[in-house]
Design a protein around this motif. Structure first.
Motif, PDB file in Angstrom:
ATOM      1  N   VAL A  31       0.842  -1.207   0.000  1.00  0.00           N
ATOM      2  CA  VAL A  31       0.000   0.000   0.000  1.00  0.00           C
ATOM      3  C   VAL A  31       0.875   1.254   0.000  1.00  0.00           C
ATOM      4  N   LYS A  32       1.977   1.240   0.743  1.00  0.00           N
ATOM      5  CA  LYS A  32       2.897   2.388   0.724  1.00  0.00           C
ATOM      6  C   LYS A  32       3.426   2.613  -0.694  1.00  0.00           C
ATOM      7  N   ASN A  33       3.823   1.529  -1.351  1.00  0.00           N
ATOM      8  CA  ASN A  33       4.335   1.643  -2.724  1.00  0.00           C
ATOM      9  C   ASN A  33       3.246   2.089  -3.691  1.00  0.00           C
ATOM     10  N   VAL A  41      -8.790  -0.836  -7.256  1.00  0.00           N
ATOM     11  CA  VAL A  41      -8.812  -2.306  -7.287  1.00  0.00           C
ATOM     12  C   VAL A  41      -7.679  -2.870  -6.437  1.00  0.00           C
ATOM     13  N   HIS A  42      -6.488  -2.320  -6.568  1.00  0.00           N
ATOM     14  CA  HIS A  42      -5.351  -2.837  -5.816  1.00  0.00           C
ATOM     15  C   HIS A  42      -5.436  -2.472  -4.328  1.00  0.00           C
ATOM     16  N   LEU A  43      -6.025  -1.339  -4.023  1.00  0.00           N
ATOM     17  CA  LEU A  43      -6.239  -1.003  -2.621  1.00  0.00           C
ATOM     18  C   LEU A  43      -7.242  -1.967  -1.990  1.00  0.00           C
ATOM     19  N   LEU A  44      -8.307  -2.282  -2.710  1.00  0.00           N
ATOM     20  CA  LEU A  44      -9.290  -3.247  -2.198  1.00  0.00           C
ATOM     21  C   LEU A  44      -8.657  -4.627  -2.021  1.00  0.00           C
ATOM     22  N   LEU A  45      -7.845  -5.038  -2.971  1.00  0.00           N
ATOM     23  CA  LEU A  45      -7.124  -6.305  -2.861  1.00  0.00           C
ATOM     24  C   LEU A  45      -6.225  -6.312  -1.634  1.00  0.00           C
ATOM     25  N   ALA A  46      -5.482  -5.240  -1.422  1.00  0.00           N
ATOM     26  CA  ALA A  46      -4.564  -5.154  -0.288  1.00  0.00           C
ATOM     27  C   ALA A  46      -5.313  -5.164   1.039  1.00  0.00           C
TER      28      ALA A  46
END
Length: 83
Positions: free
Chosen positions: A26-28, A50-55
């Motif tokens: 998430v930082k990256n 999408v990637h935030l939800l995945l994380a």
């Protein structure tokens, strides 16, 4: 259900690993300069959401799995100390 000592430690290690990996991810993602996560105006893109939800989902599942492992490790220690 009783977990074995090795399974408990594995689940706990998985939980700790999830914290490390997904917080770093998430930082990256937040600091992404490639143009994938944020458009030219600085607004988040679909890729970001999408990637935030995945994380977040993976972080929560990893936390739950780690808690199960921690409970198993603590149960084994209580059993050992009881004698």
């Amino acid at each position: 259900m009783k977990l074995s000592r090795s399974a408990s430690w594995f689940l706990l290690a998985f939980g700790v690993w999830s914290w490390f990996i997904w917080i770093t991810f998430v930082k990256n993602l937040w600091n992404d300069a490639s143009g994938l996560a944020f458009d030219d105006a600085g607004d988040p893109t679909g890729y970001f959401w999408v990637h935030l939800l995945l994380a977040v989902t993976s972080f929560l599942l990893g936390t739950a799995i780690g808690v199960i492992g921690l409970r198993g490790v603590r149960a084994h220690r209580r059993e050992r100390d009881k004698g």
